[in-house]
Design an enzyme around this catalytic site. Structure first.
Site, PDB file in Angstrom:
ATOM      1  N   LYS A  71     -21.188  28.242 112.305  1.00  0.00           N
ATOM      2  CA  LYS A  71     -21.981  27.232 111.594  1.00  0.00           C
ATOM      3  C   LYS A  71     -22.293  27.661 110.158  1.00  0.00           C
ATOM      4  O   LYS A  71     -22.154  26.865 109.224  1.00  0.00           O
ATOM      5  CB  LYS A  71     -23.261  26.963 112.388  1.00  0.00           C
ATOM      6  CG  LYS A  71     -24.095  25.819 111.877  1.00  0.00           C
ATOM      7  CD  LYS A  71     -25.128  25.387 112.893  1.00  0.00           C
ATOM      8  CE  LYS A  71     -26.213  26.393 113.164  1.00  0.00           C
ATOM      9  NZ  LYS A  71     -25.968  27.496 114.060  1.00  0.00           N
ATOM     10  N   THR A  73     -20.701  29.875 108.328  1.00  0.00           N
ATOM     11  CA  THR A  73     -19.425  29.914 107.613  1.00  0.00           C
ATOM     12  C   THR A  73     -19.018  28.515 107.176  1.00  0.00           C
ATOM     13  O   THR A  73     -18.583  28.299 106.036  1.00  0.00           O
ATOM     14  CB  THR A  73     -18.334  30.524 108.515  1.00  0.00           C
ATOM     15  OG1 THR A  73     -18.720  31.860 108.870  1.00  0.00           O
ATOM     16  CG2 THR A  73     -16.989  30.560 107.807  1.00  0.00           C
ATOM     17  N   ARG A  94     -30.841  30.247 105.923  1.00  0.00           N
ATOM     18  CA  ARG A  94     -31.827  31.211 106.417  1.00  0.00           C
ATOM     19  C   ARG A  94     -31.410  32.637 106.073  1.00  0.00           C
ATOM     20  O   ARG A  94     -30.237  32.929 105.889  1.00  0.00           O
ATOM     21  CB  ARG A  94     -31.975  31.090 107.940  1.00  0.00           C
ATOM     22  CG  ARG A  94     -32.562  29.785 108.411  1.00  0.00           C
ATOM     23  CD  ARG A  94     -32.583  29.726 109.930  1.00  0.00           C
ATOM     24  NE  ARG A  94     -31.251  29.761 110.494  1.00  0.00           N
ATOM     25  CZ  ARG A  94     -30.978  29.993 111.774  1.00  0.00           C
ATOM     26  NH1 ARG A  94     -31.956  30.246 112.615  1.00  0.00           N
ATOM     27  NH2 ARG A  94     -29.754  29.979 112.218  1.00  0.00           N
ATOM     28  N   LYS A 105     -24.790  40.132 117.209  1.00  0.00           N
ATOM     29  CA  LYS A 105     -24.176  39.175 116.295  1.00  0.00           C
ATOM     30  C   LYS A 105     -23.398  39.840 115.169  1.00  0.00           C
ATOM     31  O   LYS A 105     -22.370  39.338 114.727  1.00  0.00           O
ATOM     32  CB  LYS A 105     -25.254  38.257 115.701  1.00  0.00           C
ATOM     33  CG  LYS A 105     -24.691  37.126 114.853  1.00  0.00           C
ATOM     34  CD  LYS A 105     -25.792  36.185 114.397  1.00  0.00           C
ATOM     35  CE  LYS A 105     -25.211  35.024 113.605  1.00  0.00           C
ATOM     36  NZ  LYS A 105     -26.259  34.097 113.151  1.00  0.00           N
ATOM     37  N   ALA A 273     -34.376  29.820 116.256  1.00  0.00           N
ATOM     38  CA  ALA A 273     -34.290  28.408 116.656  1.00  0.00           C
ATOM     39  C   ALA A 273     -34.553  28.194 118.137  1.00  0.00           C
ATOM     40  O   ALA A 273     -34.807  27.064 118.546  1.00  0.00           O
ATOM     41  CB  ALA A 273     -32.924  27.842 116.298  1.00  0.00           C
ATOM     42  N   PHE A 301     -28.628  27.422 116.050  1.00  0.00           N
ATOM     43  CA  PHE A 301     -28.068  27.131 117.375  1.00  0.00           C
ATOM     44  C   PHE A 301     -27.537  25.698 117.449  1.00  0.00           C
ATOM     45  O   PHE A 301     -27.138  25.120 116.443  1.00  0.00           O
ATOM     46  CB  PHE A 301     -29.086  27.435 118.473  1.00  0.00           C
ATOM     47  CG  PHE A 301     -29.430  28.892 118.592  1.00  0.00           C
ATOM     48  CD1 PHE A 301     -28.435  29.852 118.652  1.00  0.00           C
ATOM     49  CD2 PHE A 301     -30.753  29.321 118.621  1.00  0.00           C
ATOM     50  CE1 PHE A 301     -28.736  31.211 118.752  1.00  0.00           C
ATOM     51  CE2 PHE A 301     -31.063  30.677 118.722  1.00  0.00           C
ATOM     52  CZ  PHE A 301     -30.056  31.607 118.784  1.00  0.00           C
ATOM     53  N   PHE A 381      -8.888  27.941 114.575  1.00  0.00           N
ATOM     54  CA  PHE A 381      -8.441  29.259 115.028  1.00  0.00           C
ATOM     55  C   PHE A 381      -6.927  29.220 115.185  1.00  0.00           C
ATOM     56  O   PHE A 381      -6.353  28.153 115.452  1.00  0.00           O
ATOM     57  CB  PHE A 381      -9.109  29.631 116.365  1.00  0.00           C
ATOM     58  CG  PHE A 381     -10.507  30.166 116.227  1.00  0.00           C
ATOM     59  CD1 PHE A 381     -10.761  31.522 116.353  1.00  0.00           C
ATOM     60  CD2 PHE A 381     -11.576  29.315 115.954  1.00  0.00           C
ATOM     61  CE1 PHE A 381     -12.055  32.020 116.222  1.00  0.00           C
ATOM     62  CE2 PHE A 381     -12.861  29.802 115.820  1.00  0.00           C
ATOM     63  CZ  PHE A 381     -13.105  31.165 115.957  1.00  0.00           C
ATOM     64  N   TRP A 409     -12.815  29.827 106.755  1.00  0.00           N
ATOM     65  CA  TRP A 409     -12.837  31.284 106.974  1.00  0.00           C
ATOM     66  C   TRP A 409     -11.601  31.919 106.345  1.00  0.00           C
ATOM     67  O   TRP A 409     -11.702  32.936 105.654  1.00  0.00           O
ATOM     68  CB  TRP A 409     -12.880  31.597 108.475  1.00  0.00           C
ATOM     69  CG  TRP A 409     -13.081  33.058 108.779  1.00  0.00           C
ATOM     70  CD1 TRP A 409     -14.263  33.701 108.976  1.00  0.00           C
ATOM     71  CD2 TRP A 409     -12.056  34.060 108.885  1.00  0.00           C
ATOM     72  NE1 TRP A 409     -14.044  35.054 109.201  1.00  0.00           N
ATOM     73  CE2 TRP A 409     -12.701  35.287 109.157  1.00  0.00           C
ATOM     74  CE3 TRP A 409     -10.662  34.040 108.791  1.00  0.00           C
ATOM     75  CZ2 TRP A 409     -12.001  36.481 109.313  1.00  0.00           C
ATOM     76  CZ3 TRP A 409      -9.951  35.233 108.942  1.00  0.00           C
ATOM     77  CH2 TRP A 409     -10.632  36.444 109.210  1.00  0.00           C
TER      78      TRP A 409
END
Length: 556
Positions: A71, A73, A94, A105, A273, A301, A381, A409
């Site tokens: 999210k 990214t 954030r 993470k 969140a 999230f 991907f 990405w």
């Protein structure tokens, strides 16, 4: 293939003073933290307060899975792409917490060629905001315990202190502790505990406050304990809101950094969140809206948590409402929601995509319940197949939601052009008609029931005995008109993290409430959600190091 940190370290950063010129921010508007980071002065924030706000794009996602959605990214890549097609764009994100960064993470500043920089600083101590929030929280704890030690003039029942200490780490050993041991000189013995800093009410307050005055008023309204007669004790009763505000006087100012492509980014605040409201600061988002034509922001999230809280709790505090919502998904994550094990996600499985689409579909429907247009962004991907992509596009067409693949990405701004154009089309050609899910006048029970039945897809709400007693008490105190902040697993619409996809007919159990009267909402605790996470067996910290020249290694 380069890692995220290797990509970040290969970029030649521009001085932040140069980056922000394009949105009308000058040298005198900044408080510099070196060459590449700065805080925005209140003089500049106040100077643009009467500017007409630009377009607001909220980025959210399907329920997260171990397969990853990307999210942040996508938010960064979308902003870079919007700038590339000629839309003056800023980002409002954030700040990462060290707990997740060093836990499971890893880095939390985007990824690949869609990152905010300097990512090492942002992921570590940045401009000291987390330290200031931790210090303010723990100063309140110290002053509260000292008040009791010095005679307890307020008649505080030490068994009913609800304020906890915090630390910005995942440390399960601190969830339940005893303080004040060792004799009379060391305070009054009592049970206590630690939350993670980003679960502190002070973090939520910092992210909802509009200025220093509002910050002080919100801090004064924090409930810390109850007296022997069960009446609440506020920070204002301790007369320490001024001291706490002093600690936070710099932390409340938004932080300015840049993306790889030079997009100005306000990175400020970071409430969890699944515990708090999961959005960056109102000050950062509001200021970006008044400086740019498009502002990209995100909520933590899945849309059932972050987006719902953004729209019901944060949006009423903003100068405008969202013009469109981007829902991020991956084919890999959809296959997990369709029943595929993580080890088998690289294999083509069109049926699993179709089955998992139920999760995405419900999020789209939920966004539309708020009167907002939705755009689906598929984070690409290499294992995605043409048959899976075709099936997803067919399913999106059936519910009339635009969908675009994005490769930000791998390809940065170029990989988000199609998505950027789809977002602009949604903003310009669809009429957003924002409305909250509930009104302030609804009871707490009614607010929670609406969230459970209309957003989660559940059947009903079960209130345990403690929660029922609190509902009566909160109504007496006048807290029942506050918004609800659900503390729930992020992995499922339900309060059972193993119910993936789009389950229906389940009950949500509310075990207790935590009043966050300074922040201005009531937290409803479900399931086994904890306010202090633990570390995994192999935390990301095991791969982190620093070279002799001070270069960070292994942040992500």
């Amino acid at each position: 293939m380069k890692t995220d940190i290797e990509i970040a370290q290969s970029v030649e950063l521009k001085p932040i003073t140069e980056v922000v010129e394009k949105v009308g921010i000058g040298f005198d508007d900044l408080e510099l933290y070196g060459k590449y980071k700065a805080k925005l002065s209140f003089d500049k924030i106040n100077a643009v307060k009467d500017n007409k706000p630009g377009k607001l794009i909220l980025v959210t996602a399907i329920n997260p899975t171990p397969a990853g959605e990307g999210k942040s990214t996508m938010s960064i890549g979308l902003a870079d792409a919007l700038n590339k097609i000629g839309k003056k764009t800023m980002i409002a994100l954030r700040e990462p917490s060290l707990g997740p960064v060093m836990g499971i993470k890893g880095g939390a500043a985007g990824g690949g060629y869609a990152q905010v920089l300097p990512m090492e600083d942002i992921n570590l101590h940045f401009t000291g905001d987390m330290h200031a929030i931790t210090t303010a929280n723990n100063a309140l704890s110290a002053l509260l315990d000292n008040h009791i030690h010095q005679g307890n003039a307020l008649g505080i029942d030490q068994r009913r202190i609800i304020w906890k200490r915090v630390v910005d780490l995942n440390d399960r050993a601190l969830r339940h502790v005893n303080v004040g041991l060792g004799g009379p000189l060391n305070g009054i013995p009592r049970e206590d505990g630690f939350d993670i800093t980003v679960a502190s009410e002070i973090m939520a307050i910092l992210c909802l406050a509009t200025d220093i005055k509002d910050l002080k008023e919100r801090l004064a309204n924090i409930v810390v304990a109850h007296r022997y007669d069960r009446t609440p004790v506020y920070v204002r009763d301790l007369e320490i809101e001024g001291a706490l505000t002093l600690i936070l006087k710099d932390a409340i100012k938004p932080n300015l950094v840049q993306t790889i492509y030079g997009t100005p980014a306000l990175v400020h605040g970071g409430p969890f969140a699944n515990i708090a409201h999961g959005c960056n600061s109102v000050l950062a988002t509001s200021t970006a809206l008044r400086l740019a034509d498009y502002t990209i922001t995100e909520a933590g999230f899945g849309a059932d948590l972050g987006a719902e809280k953004f729209l019901d709790i944060k949006t009423p505090n903003l100068p405008t409402t969202p013009d469109a919502v981007v829902i991020v998904a991956t084919l890999r994550a959809l296959k997990m929601h369709g029943g595929v094990a993580k080890t088998d996600l690289s294999e083509e499985n069109v049926q699993a995509v179709r089955d998992g689409f139920a999760n995405l579909k419900r999020h789209v429907e939920n966004v539309r319940k708020f009167g907002l247009p939705a755009v689906v962004a598929i984070n690409e991907f290499v294992a995605d197949t043409e048959a899976e992509i075709a099936a997803l596009k067919e399913l999106c067409a059936e519910i009339d939601v635009p969908v675009e693949l994005a490769s930000v990405w791998a390809n940065g701004a170029d990989g988000g052009i199609d998505l950027a154009n789809a977002v602009v089309d949604a903003v310009e050609n669809e009429n957003a008609d924002y409305k909250r899910l509930y009104s302030d006048d609804d009871s707490l029970e009614a607010k929670i029931t609406k969230i459970v039945t209309e957003i989660y897809g559940g059947k009903s709400v079960v209130f345990e005995k403690k929660a029922k007693n609190q509902l009566k008490q909160f109504a007496e105190f006048g807290w029942d008109k506050l918004p609800v902040c659900m503390a729930k697993t992020q992995y499922s619409f339900s309060d059972n993290q193993f119910l993936l996809g789009a389950p229906e007919g389940f009950d949500i159990t509310i075990r207790e409430f935590i009043p966050k009267t300074g922040a201005g909402f009531i937290v409803a605790l479900t399931g086994n959600v904890m306010t202090m996470p633990g570390l995994p067996k192999a935390p990301a910290a095991l791969k982190m190091d620093v070279a002799e020249d001070g270069t960070a290694i292994g942040l992500f």
